[in-house]
Design a protein around this motif. Structure first.
Motif, short mmCIF file in Angstrom:
data_model
loop_
_atom_site.label_atom_id
_atom_site.label_comp_id
_atom_site.label_asym_id
_atom_site.label_seq_id
_atom_site.Cartn_x
_atom_site.Cartn_y
_atom_site.Cartn_z
N GLU A 76 -54.54 -43.73 84.27
CA GLU A 76 -53.67 -43.66 85.44
C GLU A 76 -52.39 -44.47 85.25
OE1 GLU A 76 -54.22 -43.92 90.28
OE2 GLU A 76 -55.50 -45.13 88.99
N SER A 77 -52.52 -45.64 84.63
CA SER A 77 -51.35 -46.51 84.47
C SER A 77 -50.34 -45.96 83.48
CB SER A 77 -51.79 -47.91 84.03
OG SER A 77 -52.30 -47.90 82.70
N MET A 78 -50.77 -45.08 82.57
CA MET A 78 -49.87 -44.54 81.56
C MET A 78 -48.96 -43.44 82.10
SD MET A 78 -50.19 -46.38 78.96
CE MET A 78 -49.05 -45.41 77.97
N ARG A 79 -49.41 -42.72 83.14
CA ARG A 79 -48.59 -41.66 83.75
C ARG A 79 -48.03 -40.71 82.70
NH1 ARG A 79 -45.08 -45.43 87.98
NH2 ARG A 79 -46.87 -46.38 89.04
N PHE A 80 -48.91 -40.07 82.00
CA PHE A 80 -48.52 -39.22 80.88
C PHE A 80 -47.50 -38.13 81.26
CE2 PHE A 80 -52.36 -41.07 79.08
CZ PHE A 80 -51.98 -41.28 77.77
N PRO A 81 -47.72 -37.34 82.33
CA PRO A 81 -46.76 -36.26 82.61
C PRO A 81 -45.37 -36.78 82.97
CG PRO A 81 -48.84 -35.89 83.74
CD PRO A 81 -48.89 -37.30 83.23
N SER A 82 -45.29 -37.80 83.83
CA SER A 82 -43.98 -38.25 84.31
C SER A 82 -43.24 -39.09 83.28
CB SER A 82 -44.14 -39.04 85.61
OG SER A 82 -44.98 -40.17 85.42
N ARG A 83 -43.95 -39.94 82.54
CA ARG A 83 -43.29 -40.83 81.58
C ARG A 83 -43.08 -40.18 80.22
NH1 ARG A 83 -46.31 -46.71 82.25
NH2 ARG A 83 -45.51 -47.22 84.33
N HIS A 84 -44.04 -39.38 79.80
CA HIS A 84 -44.01 -38.87 78.42
C HIS A 84 -43.88 -37.36 78.32
CE1 HIS A 84 -45.14 -42.93 77.19
NE2 HIS A 84 -46.12 -42.88 78.06
#
Length: 457
Positions: A194-202
């Motif tokens: 959850e903390s990595m926010r794959f779709p929005s950040r990466h």
């Protein structure tokens, strides 16, 4: 595991093959004024590596746990059909008219995520956040089996079915899946999904995680990454390699990547070869030669300046920076003599060969639970102290520490290679000793006479 063990054994052959060799060579220079040279490790290390690799290839691989051997292919690790599905949006469904952003918020409550959309025969992997969802849209949903059932029920969707279709659904033009393993020092280590926010950040989606060869079935958003976890990512195929690299992960599948032209590869090999040659013939100190080689590669843009900082293994540098003063403190406070007396006093009146074997075994055991470089830092002064007490040459004892510190085969924590293959190989913590224990026994049996022959007492 055979690949990991063989690469560890290969590091024994030269000065720069593994950090313990560099540490031992440097310490010998401090004690005697003459450090070990580039190929001083070859006679002993080469013998141990050759015998060890022959054992692993011929007999040892049969000792590996069958569960680990069975997990050979990425599809076996993930079984993607179990938790990637396609659902149709019927008329009257709860999410008709909602924007994709609003629908994703509802899906997140069921620990699910939308990773693709099919509308009028066209597939999308980058979802239009502000466009309303229409009846007859087909959504590609990633979630565990129970979560898929919940999100489909809550949102009023209809399962279309995924039998034999996942690869096609996730392979819209220009997009697709990629497998990667979390390495030591990765940005992911210790953090939650959850903390990595794959779709929005990466700009990618995390479809699945495999841990120790088994698909992770619990709530994915709360997962805390560990070294060795295998990730199944989905996104733009041109963008995925950059994301995997920025996260500090290692790609597990060939994606047709080219990290440089043939000319650059040739030039970089030439620079590296010149540096090794300059160090081997004592034209320059090896550390100076390799440092100059790195500078030349940066100046010639073979290694981009922006990658220079990330290419340095900072955790190892910090560890050594902390352990070297501890090694010095052990000597200055008399702790080294106390340890030597405690461990080797019972054999002070017997053959130095027995003391050499005990030192080798003790170093290997310590390296199985401690970083190999840190083990070399701690054991090097002890080796010299033992040799002084027995009034024999310190060279064979230092060489025994170099071999023992590198040969960590009983656990996945003694060497980064072992940690790296734990997830992709499907191994448990206790699987390493099956092959590691007989290999370490064989190494003691081979290394002892080799050391005594090349480096007499």
């Amino acid at each position: 595991m055979p690949l990991s063990f063989a690469s560890i054994l290969g590091g024994l052959v030269t000065l720069i093959g593994t950090p313990p060799n560099i540490i031992i060579a440097t310490y010998r220079g401090q004690v005697t004024g003459e450090p070990f040279k580039m190929f001083d490790f070859l006679p002993v290390g080469g013998t141990v590596a050759l015998v060890g690799c022959i054992f692993v290839v011929s007999i040892g691989w049969r000792l590996i746990a069958s569960a680990g051997r069975a997990k050979a292919a990425p599809q076996d690790l993930f079984q993607i059909e179990d938790y990637v599905t396609q659902a149709r949006v019927p008329r009257g469904a709860k999410i008709v008219g909602m924007t994709f952003a609003e629908a994703e918020e509802l899906a997140a409550r069921s620990d699910a995520q939308f990773v693709g959309l099919t509308r009028r025969g066209r597939r999308y992997t980058r979802l239009p956040k502000r466009v309303p969802i229409a009846a007859s849209d087909r959504l590609i949903i990633e979630a565990g089996p129970a979560e898929i059932d919940k999100v489909v029920t809550d949102l009023g969707l209809k399962i279309v079915g995924t039998e034999g279709a996942s690869s096609a659904l996730l392979s819209a033009e220009g997009s697709g899946p990629a497998e990667a393993v979390v390495q030591a020092g990765s940005r992911l280590e210790g953090r939650t999904v959850e903390s990595m926010r794959f779709p929005s950040r990466h700009g990618v989606h995390l479809l699945a995680v495999s841990r120790q060869g088994r698909p992770y079935r619990d709530h994915l958003s709360a997962l805390r990454f560990r070294v060795g976890d295998v990730l199944l990512l989905h996104g733009d195929l041109d963008h995925l390699p950059e994301v995997i690299s920025s996260l500090g992960c290692l790609p597990l599948a060939e994606r047709g990547l080219q990290f440089g032209t043939g000319k650059r590869i040739t030039v970089s090999l030439g620079i590296y070869g010149l540096a090794i040659t300059a160090g081997a013939i004592n034209l320059l100190p090896l550390e100076v030669a390799l440092g100059l080689a790195a500078v030349v590669m940066v100046i010639s843009n073979i290694v981009p300046l922006r990658d220079l900082y990330e290419s340095i293994d900072w955790p190892v540098i910090v560890l050594l920076g902390a352990m070297i003063p501890i090694g010095g403190a052990l000597e200055s406070t008399g702790a080294t003599d106390a340890i030597v007396g405690l461990l080797f006093e019972p054999v002070r009146n017997v053959s130095p060969v027995i003391a050499l074997v005990l030192l080798l075994v003790f170093t290997m055991t310590l390296s199985d639970i401690l970083n190999n470089a840190a083990t070399a830092v701690v054991m090097a002064p002890i080796a010299v102290a033992v040799a002084d007490r027995l009034t024999v040459s310190s060279d064979p004892f230092l060489m025994a520490v170099a071999v023992g510190a590198s040969c960590a085969f009983l656990t996945p924590i003694g060497h980064q290679n072992n940690a790296l293959i734990m997830g992709p190989g499907g191994y448990a913590f206790g699987d390493y000793w099956r092959l590691g224990l007989p290999l370490e026994i064989l190494i003691v049996a081979v290394a002892t006479p080799a050391i005594l022959l090349v480096w007499p007492l």
